[in-house]
Enzyme design. Sequence first.
Site, PDB file in Angstrom:
ATOM      1  N   HIS A 216      18.012 -25.688   4.392  1.00 10.43           N
ATOM      2  CA  HIS A 216      17.010 -26.639   4.848  1.00 10.43           C
ATOM      3  C   HIS A 216      15.642 -26.405   4.775  1.00 10.43           C
ATOM      4  O   HIS A 216      14.753 -27.214   5.114  1.00 10.43           O
ATOM      5  CB  HIS A 216      17.548 -26.777   6.380  1.00 10.43           C
ATOM      6  CG  HIS A 216      17.047 -25.694   7.172  1.00 10.43           C
ATOM      7  ND1 HIS A 216      17.649 -24.551   7.203  1.00 10.43           N
ATOM      8  CD2 HIS A 216      16.184 -25.640   7.845  1.00 10.43           C
ATOM      9  CE1 HIS A 216      17.028 -23.752   8.120  1.00 10.43           C
ATOM     10  NE2 HIS A 216      15.894 -24.345   8.418  1.00 10.43           N
TER      11      HIS A 216
HETATM   12  C1  UD1 Z   1      13.279 -27.254  12.048  1.00  7.10           C
HETATM   13  C2  UD1 Z   1      12.443 -26.238  12.153  1.00  7.10           C
HETATM   14  C3  UD1 Z   1      12.926 -25.048  11.338  1.00  7.10           C
HETATM   15  C4  UD1 Z   1      14.354 -24.479  11.613  1.00  7.10           C
HETATM   16  C5  UD1 Z   1      15.230 -25.899  11.692  1.00  7.10           C
HETATM   17  C6  UD1 Z   1      16.486 -25.912  12.171  1.00  7.10           C
HETATM   18  C7  UD1 Z   1      10.054 -26.562  12.280  1.00  7.10           C
HETATM   19  C8  UD1 Z   1       8.529 -26.638  11.404  1.00  7.10           C
HETATM   20  N1  UD1 Z   1      11.060 -26.613  11.531  1.00  7.10           N
HETATM   21  O1  UD1 Z   1      13.370 -27.719  10.713  1.00  7.10           O
HETATM   22  O2  UD1 Z   1      12.158 -23.777  11.625  1.00  7.10           O
HETATM   23  O3  UD1 Z   1      14.876 -23.703  11.038  1.00  7.10           O
HETATM   24  O4  UD1 Z   1      14.392 -26.976  12.411  1.00  7.10           O
HETATM   25  O5  UD1 Z   1      17.279 -26.780  11.880  1.00  7.10           O
HETATM   26  O6  UD1 Z   1      10.064 -26.819  13.534  1.00  7.10           O
HETATM   27  N2  UD1 Z   1      16.601 -35.009  11.340  1.00  7.10           N
HETATM   28  C9  UD1 Z   1      17.698 -35.806  11.696  1.00  7.10           C
HETATM   29  N3  UD1 Z   1      18.026 -35.429  12.650  1.00  7.10           N
HETATM   30  C10 UD1 Z   1      17.661 -34.612  13.697  1.00  7.10           C
HETATM   31  C11 UD1 Z   1      16.479 -33.860  13.276  1.00  7.10           C
HETATM   32  C12 UD1 Z   1      15.986 -34.072  12.017  1.00  7.10           C
HETATM   33  O7  UD1 Z   1      17.852 -36.513  10.822  1.00  7.10           O
HETATM   34  O8  UD1 Z   1      18.051 -34.483  14.852  1.00  7.10           O
HETATM   35  C13 UD1 Z   1      16.000 -34.965   9.759  1.00  7.10           C
HETATM   36  C14 UD1 Z   1      14.806 -35.964   9.968  1.00  7.10           C
HETATM   37  O9  UD1 Z   1      15.040 -36.727   8.657  1.00  7.10           O
HETATM   38  C15 UD1 Z   1      13.589 -35.113   9.828  1.00  7.10           C
HETATM   39  C16 UD1 Z   1      14.141 -34.110   8.968  1.00  7.10           C
HETATM   40  O10 UD1 Z   1      15.388 -33.714   9.351  1.00  7.10           O
HETATM   41  O11 UD1 Z   1      12.459 -35.575   9.173  1.00  7.10           O
HETATM   42  C17 UD1 Z   1      13.575 -32.448   9.378  1.00  7.10           C
HETATM   43  O12 UD1 Z   1      13.803 -32.283  10.743  1.00  7.10           O
HETATM   44  P1  UD1 Z   1      12.557 -31.460  11.330  1.00  7.10           P
HETATM   45  O13 UD1 Z   1      12.484 -31.254  12.886  1.00  7.10           O
HETATM   46  O14 UD1 Z   1      10.985 -31.945  11.134  1.00  7.10           O
HETATM   47  O15 UD1 Z   1      12.533 -29.899  10.573  1.00  7.10           O
HETATM   48  P2  UD1 Z   1      13.782 -29.175  10.128  1.00  7.10           P
HETATM   49  O16 UD1 Z   1      13.909 -29.287   8.683  1.00  7.10           O
HETATM   50  O17 UD1 Z   1      15.090 -29.557  10.917  1.00  7.10           O
END
Ligand code: UD1
Length: 380
Positions: A216
């Site tokens: 991820h």
């Molecule tokens: C975040 C953390 C990362 C951690 C990871 C665990 C930051 C900078 N990154 O990354 O350190 O290792 O979580 O999972 O805080 N999305 C969904 N559903 C959700 C959450 C996210 O669909 O419940 C999708 C969305 O399209 C979003 C993307 O995932 O834009 C990324 O989510 P985000 O919270 O920005 O970062 P992670 O890659 O999950």
Amino acid sequence: MKGNFRMRDGKIKLISVVGARPNLVKIFPLLDEIKRRGVFKSILVHTGQHYSKDMSEVFFKDFQLPHPDIYLGIGSGTHAQQTARVMAGFEEVLMKERPDLVIVVGDVNSTMACAVTCAKLHIPVAHIEAGLRSFDRAMPEEINRIVTDSVSNYLFAPSADAVNNLKKEGFKEENIFFVGNIMIDSLMRLKKKSADSAILNTLGLNKKDYAVLTLHRPSNVDDRIAFENILDAVGEIQKRVKIVFPAHPRTKKVLRKFGMEKRFQKLKGVILIEPLGYLDFLQLMSNSRFIMTDSGGIQEETTILKIPCLTLRDNTERPITVKMGTNTIVGNDAKKITNVALRMLKVKPEERISLPKFWDGKTAERIISIIVKKKRPFFI
Ligand code: UD1
């Protein structure tokens, strides 16, 4: 500013913050310990950085966590948008609740945003997992770690290398506490229960007959060349061993964007599934031949489970997992990943006798004992 906690109604008012999936794993043993002590008025705030059922709700169920007292509903966005929304939402909570202490865990955007908001309002912060450093500032988490530590009053470090990093950066010894790894508390508490998971049956797997892949990190999945390199390696490895791939929402989104879904579907040895809850994933990890991952937490969990871990990154903020012998840093070069993975199929993992100090299931107890005993800490 120092002195005693205010102890309104004879209790220390404490806010614990969660935002993203790994935060839930870290807060679970702590909330249990807070409840057991009976000296806290405890409030759980969920920023809503992760909001999908399989990224948040299932963990509440697996850990039997109480519903959050306050849900900020922040959701996804750019780094600045997400951070700013958490700060604005959390500031309102702090102004209303005026807690004695706020606990933040890990290194996600919610962690950093809440810590900074506290510092500006002169509310003490305890950072659990302080001092980890990848020394790679291209990682958003590295920025979050550095900023969070810099404004925290209690720096709860998981390992000796983390303590050293903090000392080298000039933090005062009185603010640093070597308490061990909170994630291992969760693992030890739920290992037995995870054995009841039906995930192997559901996926038609036999024990030790498959590998696991999780991905991820933006550096692996948002970068097309890096992602294709990893996919090349997966293509080779799956000819020799089945690979279970619970895909993170970010990764699924990118798979669609780059039109790579078809390429994955053609790989008959790859089992592409939705993200799993804690108990199912623990059961899956525990019985795998090896794991390929870019997660931080999985590097630590495989150390305790004695499962070989191939870290698909160029560095790690958890060097102790490499020192202990379970973790190999392989980056995202297709040849290197394939070679190391195929080697893992041949060798029997070494039985190690030692584990990192304080990775013993008692970290939450140590943290809460320190908070209860200590006077209101110095500001750094
Ligand atoms: C975040 C953390 C990362 C951690 C990871 C665990 C930051 C900078 N990154 O990354 O350190 O290792 O979580 O999972 O805080 N999305 C969904 N559903 C959700 C959450 C996210 O669909 O419940 C999708 C969305 O399209 C979003 C993307 O995932 O834009 C990324 O989510 P985000 O919270 O920005 O970062 P992670 O890659 O999950």
